[in-house]
Design a protein around this motif. Structure first.
Motif, short mmCIF file in Angstrom:
data_model
loop_
_atom_site.label_atom_id
_atom_site.label_comp_id
_atom_site.label_asym_id
_atom_site.label_seq_id
_atom_site.Cartn_x
_atom_site.Cartn_y
_atom_site.Cartn_z
N TYR A 186 0.93 8.33 11.84
CA TYR A 186 0.93 9.41 10.86
C TYR A 186 0.78 8.95 9.41
CZ TYR A 186 2.40 12.11 14.86
OH TYR A 186 2.45 12.70 16.10
N CYS A 187 0.87 7.66 9.18
CA CYS A 187 0.73 7.16 7.81
C CYS A 187 -0.74 7.16 7.41
CB CYS A 187 1.29 5.75 7.70
SG CYS A 187 0.91 4.98 6.12
N PRO A 188 -1.06 7.68 6.23
CA PRO A 188 -2.47 7.71 5.83
C PRO A 188 -3.12 6.32 5.74
CG PRO A 188 -1.02 8.44 4.03
CD PRO A 188 -0.20 8.37 5.27
N TYR A 189 -2.32 5.27 5.63
CA TYR A 189 -2.90 3.92 5.59
C TYR A 189 -2.59 3.13 6.85
CZ TYR A 189 -2.40 6.00 1.18
OH TYR A 189 -2.40 6.96 0.21
N GLY A 190 -2.03 3.80 7.82
CA GLY A 190 -1.72 3.12 9.07
C GLY A 190 -0.61 2.10 8.93
N ILE A 191 0.24 2.26 7.93
CA ILE A 191 1.33 1.30 7.74
C ILE A 191 2.23 1.29 8.98
CG2 ILE A 191 3.37 0.71 6.37
CD1 ILE A 191 1.90 1.82 3.94
N ASP A 192 2.37 0.09 9.54
CA ASP A 192 3.04 -0.06 10.83
C ASP A 192 4.40 -0.72 10.58
OD1 ASP A 192 3.82 -0.58 13.37
OD2 ASP A 192 2.07 -1.78 13.92
N PRO A 208 10.99 5.70 8.30
CA PRO A 208 10.15 4.50 8.28
C PRO A 208 9.94 3.93 6.88
CG PRO A 208 9.29 6.06 9.86
CD PRO A 208 10.44 6.75 9.19
N VAL A 209 9.60 4.76 5.92
CA VAL A 209 9.32 4.22 4.58
C VAL A 209 10.58 3.60 3.97
CG1 VAL A 209 9.39 6.62 3.81
CG2 VAL A 209 8.76 4.87 2.20
N ALA A 210 11.73 4.18 4.25
CA ALA A 210 12.96 3.61 3.69
C ALA A 210 13.28 2.28 4.37
CB ALA A 210 14.11 4.59 3.88
N ARG A 211 12.99 2.22 5.68
CA ARG A 211 13.18 0.95 6.39
C ARG A 211 12.26 -0.10 5.77
NH1 ARG A 211 15.30 1.32 11.11
NH2 ARG A 211 14.20 3.14 11.86
N GLN A 212 11.02 0.28 5.54
CA GLN A 212 10.08 -0.67 4.92
C GLN A 212 10.57 -1.11 3.55
OE1 GLN A 212 6.41 1.50 4.52
NE2 GLN A 212 6.45 2.12 6.66
N ASP A 213 11.12 -0.15 2.82
CA ASP A 213 11.53 -0.45 1.45
C ASP A 213 12.63 -1.51 1.40
OD1 ASP A 213 9.68 0.95 0.08
OD2 ASP A 213 10.93 2.69 -0.36
N SER A 222 0.76 -1.25 0.00
CA SER A 222 0.00 0.00 0.00
C SER A 222 0.79 1.30 0.00
CB SER A 222 -0.95 0.03 1.20
OG SER A 222 -1.82 -1.06 1.14
N CYS A 223 2.05 1.26 0.37
CA CYS A 223 2.77 2.53 0.53
C CYS A 223 2.83 3.29 -0.79
CB CYS A 223 4.18 2.27 1.03
SG CYS A 223 5.21 3.73 1.07
N VAL A 224 2.49 4.58 -0.75
CA VAL A 224 2.53 5.40 -1.97
C VAL A 224 3.76 6.31 -1.98
CG1 VAL A 224 0.06 5.39 -2.29
CG2 VAL A 224 1.10 7.20 -0.95
N ARG A 225 4.62 6.14 -1.01
CA ARG A 225 5.79 7.00 -0.87
C ARG A 225 5.41 8.49 -0.83
NH1 ARG A 225 8.60 3.09 -3.96
NH2 ARG A 225 6.62 2.18 -3.38
N CYS A 226 4.44 8.77 0.04
CA CYS A 226 4.01 10.16 0.17
C CYS A 226 5.01 10.95 1.00
CB CYS A 226 2.63 10.22 0.81
SG CYS A 226 2.62 9.71 2.55
N GLY A 227 5.74 10.24 1.84
CA GLY A 227 6.76 10.92 2.64
C GLY A 227 6.28 11.43 3.98
N ALA A 228 5.00 11.19 4.30
CA ALA A 228 4.46 11.72 5.55
C ALA A 228 5.16 11.16 6.78
CB ALA A 228 2.96 11.44 5.64
N CYS A 229 5.69 9.95 6.66
CA CYS A 229 6.33 9.33 7.82
C CYS A 229 7.81 9.66 7.91
CB CYS A 229 6.15 7.81 7.75
SG CYS A 229 6.95 7.10 6.29
N THR A 230 8.36 10.32 6.91
CA THR A 230 9.83 10.41 6.84
C THR A 230 10.46 11.12 8.02
OG1 THR A 230 9.59 12.34 5.42
CG2 THR A 230 10.02 10.25 4.31
S1 SF4 Z 1 3.38 7.67 5.39
FE1 SF4 Z 1 2.75 5.61 4.81
S2 SF4 Z 1 2.30 5.74 2.61
FE2 SF4 Z 1 3.44 7.59 3.16
S3 SF4 Z 1 5.56 7.05 2.72
FE3 SF4 Z 1 5.23 6.57 4.87
S4 SF4 Z 1 4.63 4.42 4.90
FE4 SF4 Z 1 4.42 5.13 2.80
#
Ligand code: SF4
Ligand code: SF4
Lengths: 245, 515
Positions: B152-158, B97-102, B73-81
């Motif tokens: 803070y992630c719009p999809y609740g990505i944990d 967080p998103v880079a860790r997930q990646d 689901s991650c769209v790489r919006c950057g909100a969590c960065t």
């Molecule tokens: S906030 Fe959520 S959707 Fe946006 S980059 Fe981070 S993990 Fe991805």
């Protein structure tokens, strides 16, 4: 001409079938995969109704994003809201006679294209200019923006610069829906517009656009805070239990 | 590892410029075969690790909806960065967080998605190479699973879910982390993280009883393995001897005493912590949780109360019913399990406890919301009780209390920097740097409101701050247990009140203040 019509006719059928198949496959996969533990991000609602409201707030207002970053929220929300309006406006090409509320949306819908353009442009600028976001962006992220911008821009061109033959277009689309095929108007801008839409429909089920169904399946957002009151057990965990004791 | 600069505190936590590779050298000690094998994991990196890792990855995808949905689901919006304390403290982009997930997502894409199989360059798909595996080991041990990003992630990505899964995969190919796996082994064999055997525990508790009697003149008991007691107290084993944890334990004992309930600790389940959560192992976590069930059954208790600990309360509140339920043999009139704060708060509400708040007058206090308590559990009957109840207790037992900056507390709280199985000396640099956002916020109230001490309700937070405060030029005794304050202020029936005792107690005992 006939070739163009044939390509787009086949293209639309194939893309629609693929989109439906791909999305259903994903949704069924999400549905079937159990969430073994209760992991709602707290504080979370205590009832199913509360969870429904939480999801509505996420979908309609982008609540979490708002907490997170006002700029991304502003541009992201603007784009999505405008996209919705624009899509509703497009229903006029699919309905005969045009539904009355679609007529009402029309004036807003035409301007929505500009809001989409602005939102997408701003998001792309952030992607390029903000170091952190540039770091996490890959080719597909840029291409997705390019695709959406291409669709928006070509749409706006047809609306405001080089008007296309709307009547013929509508016949083509209604023809597709009724399996009574009609020629597609020959207009290069229209061909670009529709071609990109076909691409978008095709990539949807295996790209990050899956965030749309994903949100509804996100355990941190869709679970009720009721762990103490109600025992939650995944099917595979139940089997493990049966084996173990 | 000792060579690093302690970050300078700033008024607001600023978003650092990216420093690629700044923390790529950070990784915890590898588990040895004697830590791996008892848990059923291979002793060392297996020959066919790549294939086995991918196979395990596939299994987990079928078992966990979160993993699947979050990887897609991650769209790489950057909100969590800018939300992770480890990024804020180190500037290493892979700690966003998103880079860790990646790190995990790129392998997922390569092996489990259509686009990644055919167009890897387009979607950033990559195979699990040795390099990628090293990155996994390094950066999935730079995530304390605090879940701040998920808020803070719009999809609740944990990201915590991903780091747990990654650690599980690494365990299954023989690349486990020593600290966690060694501790889990101790719980299986001895019953607690510290490997404190029953007789030693009995001695310790007896000593504490004497301490309380010396201090108050009241015989307050700390019973061990008492059959037929009403309440089983399960508390992190650090409460048995570490500072300031043990002062909290004495607080629980006084509250139980004053409530007039019978209670006991179990030597078999003498540990609330459940480090199996950190390594993402449902099976291990369940095994540890079942010890509590067995202890409750054997002792014939009616209620289950948990002491102050963050991740332990997560396992208790959110998972215990799943892992070791149903708890139909306990008294259903009470929450199962119940947090000691809920217990104390109820008594305060009923007016059943008397306090002399002035006993804590030498301190000005603030409260650190532990990440797991804040974002993964609840206390009481309304959402957010986990924020209000501990604060209500603090306000009931002391006169001087202020909160830190709003974005650093409650659901937005910053991790102490030592959670998620990272509370080990081999990760000291990470722990110090990861504490920066919390230290910034604390320093702010120290400057503006004269705060002298910070309350924590988590064994890991307490240990982490005792260790990290001195690095930032603060006394290690500046972190206190919530029930330590309760203990200071509570007036026991028949207590010989004398001023001197109050004074020595309030300064938080044996360690020196270093300011
Ligand atoms: S906030 Fe959520 S959707 Fe946006 S980059 Fe981070 S993990 Fe991805
Ligand atoms: S869970 Fe916490 S430590 Fe891990 S990436 Fe998210 S914010 Fe950072």
């Amino acid at each position: 001409m006939a070739v163009l019509t044939a390509i787009f006719t086949v293209g639309f059928y194939a893309a629609t079938a693929w989109l439906i198949y791909g999305l259903l496959r994903k949704i069924v996969q999400y549905w079937r995969t159990p969430a073994p533990l209760k992991i709602p991000t707290m504080p979370a609602p205590l009832t199913r109704g509360g969870v429904a409201m939480r999801l509505v707030r996420e979908v309609v207002l982008f609540e979490s994003l708002f907490k997170s970053n006002k700029w991304i929220w502003l541009f992201g929300w603007m784009f999505h809201a405008a996209l919705l309006l624009a899509m509703l406006r497009h229903l006029r090409y699919f309905t005969e006679p045009v539904w009355s509320w679609v007529v009402l949306v029309q004036p807003f819908g035409t301007y929505a294209g500009f809001a989409m353009l602005a939102g997408l442009g701003a998001l792309w600028l952030r992607r390029v200019l903000v170091e952190r976001i540039r770091y996490i962006s890959g080719p597909s992220d840029h291409l997705m923006l390019a695709l959406l911008l291409g669709i928006t821009a070509s749409g706006l061109v047809m609306r405001y610069v080089a008007r296309t033959d709307i009547v013929a277009l509508k016949q083509f689309i209604i023809g597709l829906m009724r399996f009574d095929w009609q020629p597609m108007p020959t207009d290069p801008v229209l061909a670009v517009h529709l071609g990109l839409v076909i691409v978008l429909m095709t990539v949807f089920p295996f790209s990050k656009l899956l965030h749309a169904p994903g949100l509804f399946f996100s355990p941190t957002r869709n679970q009720v805070d009721s762990a103490r009151e109600k025992r939650h057990l995944a099917s595979w965990a139940a089997k493990l239990e049966a084996r173990g004791e | 590892m000792g060579d690093y600069k302690v970050p300078e505190l700033t008024e607001f936590t600023e978003i650092p410029a990216l420093q690629e590779g700044a923390m790529s050298h950070s990784h915890p000690y590898l588990a040895a075969p004697e830590h791996q094998e008892p848990l059923g994991f291979p002793g060392e990196l297996v020959e066919d690790w790549h294939d086995r890792a991918i196979a395990r990855f596939g299994e987990l995808l079928d078992k966990s909806r979160a993993l699947r949905v979050y990887l897609d689901s991650c769209v790489r919006c950057g909100a969590c960065t800018d939300k992770c304390h480890y990024f804020l403290g180190t500037g290493d982009p892979k700690n966003m967080p998103v880079a860790r997930q990646d790190l995990m997502r790129k392998v997922y894409r390569r092996h489990f998605t259509f686009a990644g199989k055919w167009l890897p360059w387009l979607v950033g798909a990559e195979d699990l190479t040795e390099e990628v595996l090293d990155d996994w080991y390094s950066y999935f041990h730079q995530c304390s699973q605090c879940r701040r990003c998920s808020v803070y992630c719009p999809y609740g990505i944990d990201t915590a879910e991903l780091s747990m899964a990654a650690r599980d995969i690494m365990d299954h190919i023989g690349k486990g982390q020593k600290y966690c796996n060694e501790i889990i082994g101790k719980v299986h064999t001895i019953g607690n993280n510290l490997g404190l055997p029953g007789p030693a525990l009995a001695d310790t508790l007896e000593g504490l009883e004497e301490d309380i009697e010396d201090e108050t003149g009241v015989k307050v008991r700390l019973p061990l393995d008492e059959k037929g007691a009403e309440i089983l107290l399960v508390t992190p084993s650090a409460d048995f001897f570490a500072e300031p944890h043990v002062d909290g334990l004495m607080g629980y004992a006084k509250v139980f005493h004053q409530a007039g309930v019978s209670w006991t600790i179990s030597s078999y389940a003498s540990e609330a912590a459940n480090f199996a959560m950190f390594i993402g192992s449902y099976e291990q976590m369940r095994e540890i949780a079942l010890r509590i069930r067995k202890a409750a059954l054997d002792l014939g208790v009616k209620r289950l109360v948990f002491g102050e600990c963050g991740h332990a309360w997560r396992v208790a509140y959110s998972f215990l019913n799943t892992l070791a339920g149903p708890w139909d043999f306990l008294d259903q009139k009470y929450p199962i399990p119940q947090h000691i704060c809920e217990f104390t708060y109820d008594l305060i509400q009923k007016g059943a406890l008397k306090f002399d708040k002035s006993a804590n007058d030498d301190m000005t206090l603030t409260f650190h919301d532990s990440c797991n308590v804040a974002r993964a559990t609840r206390m009481g009957g309304v959402p957010g009780g986990q924020f209000e109840i501990p604060r209500a207790i603090a306000r009931a037992v002391c006169n001087n209390f202020v909160d830190m900056a709003p974005d650093s507390i409650r659901e937005g709280t910053y991790c102490c920097g030592g959670g998620g199985g990272l509370l080990t000396d081999d990760l000291m640099e990470l722990r110090v740097k990861g504490a920066k956002p919390r230290m910034d916020a604390l320093n702010q109230v120290v400057q503006t409101d004269g705060v002298t001490h910070m309350i924590a309700i988590c064994a890991i937070c307490k240990s982490q701050f005792s260790k990290v405060f001195p690095e930032y030029g603060m006394g290690m005794d500046r972190v206190v247990s919530l029930h330590q304050l309760v203990s200071n202020a509570i007036i026991l029936d028949g207590q010989t009140t004398d001023e001197d005792d109050d004074e020595t107690k309030a300064g938080a005992a044996p360690t020196e203040t270093e300011e």
